[in-house]
Design a protein around this motif. Structure first.
Motif, mmCIF file in Angstrom:
data_model
loop_
_atom_site.group_PDB
_atom_site.id
_atom_site.type_symbol
_atom_site.label_atom_id
_atom_site.label_comp_id
_atom_site.label_asym_id
_atom_site.label_seq_id
_atom_site.Cartn_x
_atom_site.Cartn_y
_atom_site.Cartn_z
ATOM 1 N N LEU A 52 1.040 -1.073 0.540
ATOM 2 C CA LEU A 52 0.331 -0.179 -0.051
ATOM 3 C C LEU A 52 0.424 0.709 0.296
ATOM 4 O O LEU A 52 1.671 0.976 1.237
ATOM 5 N N VAL A 53 0.407 2.818 -0.938
ATOM 6 C CA VAL A 53 1.133 3.041 -1.218
ATOM 7 C C VAL A 53 0.571 4.547 -1.213
ATOM 8 O O VAL A 53 -0.609 4.796 -1.416
ATOM 9 N N GLU A 54 0.211 5.248 0.096
ATOM 10 C CA GLU A 54 -0.473 6.478 0.030
ATOM 11 C C GLU A 54 0.246 7.757 -0.505
ATOM 12 O O GLU A 54 1.965 8.691 -0.873
ATOM 13 N N CYS A 55 -0.388 8.087 -2.043
ATOM 14 C CA CYS A 55 0.092 8.859 -2.719
ATOM 15 C C CYS A 55 -0.569 10.442 -3.142
ATOM 16 O O CYS A 55 -1.082 11.675 -3.771
ATOM 17 N N ASP A 56 -1.580 10.320 -1.812
ATOM 18 C CA ASP A 56 -2.147 11.732 -1.804
ATOM 19 C C ASP A 56 -1.805 12.820 -1.285
ATOM 20 O O ASP A 56 -0.204 13.166 -0.366
ATOM 21 N N PRO A 57 -1.879 13.399 -2.360
ATOM 22 C CA PRO A 57 -0.873 14.869 -2.407
ATOM 23 C C PRO A 57 -1.384 15.692 -0.651
ATOM 24 O O PRO A 57 0.135 16.735 -0.082
ATOM 25 N N ASP A 58 -2.339 15.806 -0.362
ATOM 26 C CA ASP A 58 -2.612 16.465 0.631
ATOM 27 C C ASP A 58 -2.229 16.023 1.751
ATOM 28 O O ASP A 58 -2.300 16.312 2.847
ATOM 29 N N LEU B 113 7.155 -4.409 -10.161
ATOM 30 C CA LEU B 113 7.336 -5.545 -8.809
ATOM 31 C C LEU B 113 6.674 -6.635 -9.035
ATOM 32 O O LEU B 113 6.393 -7.044 -8.575
ATOM 33 N N GLU B 114 5.975 -6.405 -10.091
ATOM 34 C CA GLU B 114 4.805 -7.367 -10.516
ATOM 35 C C GLU B 114 5.213 -8.841 -10.116
ATOM 36 O O GLU B 114 5.255 -10.047 -9.659
ATOM 37 N N PRO B 115 6.600 -8.736 -11.594
ATOM 38 C CA PRO B 115 7.580 -9.942 -11.667
ATOM 39 C C PRO B 115 7.638 -10.350 -10.139
ATOM 40 O O PRO B 115 8.264 -11.717 -10.258
ATOM 41 N N GLN B 116 7.950 -9.941 -9.128
ATOM 42 C CA GLN B 116 8.630 -10.480 -8.088
ATOM 43 C C GLN B 116 7.537 -10.805 -7.357
ATOM 44 O O GLN B 116 7.535 -10.868 -6.162
ATOM 45 N N GLY B 117 5.735 -10.254 -7.683
ATOM 46 C CA GLY B 117 4.888 -11.403 -6.865
ATOM 47 C C GLY B 117 4.017 -10.177 -5.887
ATOM 48 O O GLY B 117 4.122 -10.169 -4.250
ATOM 49 N N TYR B 118 4.532 -8.707 -6.217
ATOM 50 C CA TYR B 118 3.668 -7.797 -5.873
ATOM 51 C C TYR B 118 2.808 -7.734 -6.686
ATOM 52 O O TYR B 118 2.261 -7.561 -7.357
ATOM 53 N N ASP B 119 1.330 -7.135 -5.784
ATOM 54 C CA ASP B 119 0.528 -6.263 -5.886
ATOM 55 C C ASP B 119 0.252 -4.903 -5.333
ATOM 56 O O ASP B 119 1.048 -5.263 -4.544
ATOM 57 N N VAL B 120 0.080 -3.800 -5.362
ATOM 58 C CA VAL B 120 -0.365 -2.943 -5.339
ATOM 59 C C VAL B 120 -1.591 -1.786 -5.580
ATOM 60 O O VAL B 120 -1.931 -1.349 -6.079
#
Length: 426
Positions: free
Chosen positions: A36-42, A121-128
């Protein structure tokens, strides 16, 4: 498998809470992980909310802007992750967001490289999962929604919530159709707070409903303000059950879109003509898409540390915060001089007659030759008789001046009565 963007809107519909619920409920096959990446500019909300301030705000998205300028974005990403897995096995990770909205302009040129790294990261087995918040799908960060496999918009089923999200959905659909992968990436994650059903909302906006989450304030508060996510009542709650169903629907939409966007196979006659006649065998007219590369072992990334969303202490995944740079050494042409020992004086032989001041130069106000303490560290050692105050006319000069300093020979000095004369004691 995919990059999922969760978008909010006016009225705080609960995008961050929904993203956290998806993170904890996401079905994971052996060897796969989710981030999980928090990309909220706020600004991010997980550190002060779900983690209850147990992690210092030294990790997160803001450190990636500097790393990107140095060409170290992919390496620095792993140093900023925090393990949110209840089991502590680093299967569910978090990249905290900004701590100040004024940091968002510094990431204007980092969003695009960040999406490249996340897709890698997908080939390494990651969902985002990307938490874009209220304004993360517009402006300089619009590339996050454009390049996502699915854009899930969180909406409360109230008249105020539906009315506020209508222009936002229209703008997102137009932007994805012109600059993204298509408007069919849009879907709705409904929070059943109002009287409108999921079928009515889907028919009104013409979009699929990916999940219908209950308006359970007490359960949602565990994700928004902190609590025990290992409690059985939380795990079996209606919110987490519907979040698991929503995760399945999101994965189904990803597979459908990838099949549509996959390059079409070459016509069957061309393939058969390219093969030798002796080896030609009846072939089906359609072929399945090429298999996805097997995920790489998790040992290629830095090992995680114990979990953080538990009753125990919170610890970052990579362990260490960025360290300040070491101070630069002295330049090669600057060497600090050694201080003179107290009680000693620089003899005339160290300076020489050539070091005497020329005509018209004002001596400094330092102690006279042989008097006072040694100069401080870093001061240039020179003839001390050139550092005293300018003698006044008619006064007896100090002893070193009466014992034969060289005559300057360039005309009368500022304090001497005549040309080339040496003052004597009267």
């Amino acid at each position: 498998m995919a990059v999922i963007a969760v978008v909010g809107g006016p009225g705080a519909p609960g995008a961050t809470t929904t993203a956290l619920a998806l993170l904890l409920a996401w079905p994971l096959q052996p060897g796969r992980r989710i981030l999980l990446v928090e990309c909220d500019p706020d600004g991010g909300a997980v550190l002060a909310g779900a983690l209850e301030g147990r992690v210092e705000a030294v990790y997160g998205l803001r450190n990636l802007a500097v790393a990107d300028r140095r060409g170290l974005l992919a390496q620095a990403l792993w140093e900023q992750l925090i393990d949110l897995s209840p089991e502590g096995n680093a299967e569910r990770l978090l990249l905290p967001g900004l701590t100040d909205p004024t940091q968002a302009p510094g990431l204007a040129y980092t969003w695009e490289p960040l999406m490249e790294v996340l897709h890698g990261l997908e080939p390494q087995g990651y969902d985002v999962i990307l938490d874009l918040g209220r304004s993360g799908a517009t402006g300089t960060s619009a590339v996050l929604a454009r390049r996502a496999d699915v854009v899930a918009v969180t909406v409360r089923t109230t008249l105020r919530g539906l009315s506020a999200v209508r222009p936002r959905l229209s703008g997102l659909a137009e932007d994805l159709a012109t600059a993204g992968t298509g408007a069919d990436a849009l879907g709705l994650l409904l929070v059943a707070e109002g009287p409108y059903s999921g079928a009515e909302v889907s028919r009104e906006f013409g979009l699929p409903v990916l999940g219908l989450l209950p308006h359970a304030a007490r359960t949602a508060r565990v994700l928004s303000d902190g609590g025990d996510v290992t409690d059985r009542r939380f795990i079996r709650s209606e919110l987490m059950r519907t979040a698991r169903s929503a995760a399945d629907e999101v994965q189904l939409l990803v597979r459908r879109r990838r099949q549509r966007l996959a390059p079409t196979a070459a016509p069957a006659p061309a393939r058969l003509a390219a093969a030798p006649e002796a080896d030609a065998q009846p072939q089906p007219l359609a072929y399945p898409p090429p298999p996805v590369p097997a995920p790489q072992p998790y040992g290629q990334v830095p090992p995680p540390v114990p979990p953080v969303i538990t009753t125990g202490p919170v610890a970052p995944l990579a362990g260490l915060a960025p360290q300040p740079a070491a101070p630069a050494p002295f330049p090669a042409h600057v060497q600090p001089q050694q201080p003179q020992q107290p009680g000693t004086s620089a003899g005339p032989s160290s300076a020489g007659p050539s070091a005497a001041p020329g005509y018209g130069q004002e001596p400094s106000g330092a102690p006279q030759y042989g008097q006072g303490a040694a100069p401080q560290y870093g001061q240039v050692h020179g003839p001390q008789y050139a550092q005293g105050p300018s003698p006044e006319y008619g006064r007896v000069q100090p002893e070193p001046y009466r014992q034969g300093p060289p005559s300057y020979g360039h005309g009368p000095q500022p304090s001497q009565p005549g040309h080339g004369e040496v003052l004597r004691a009267r």
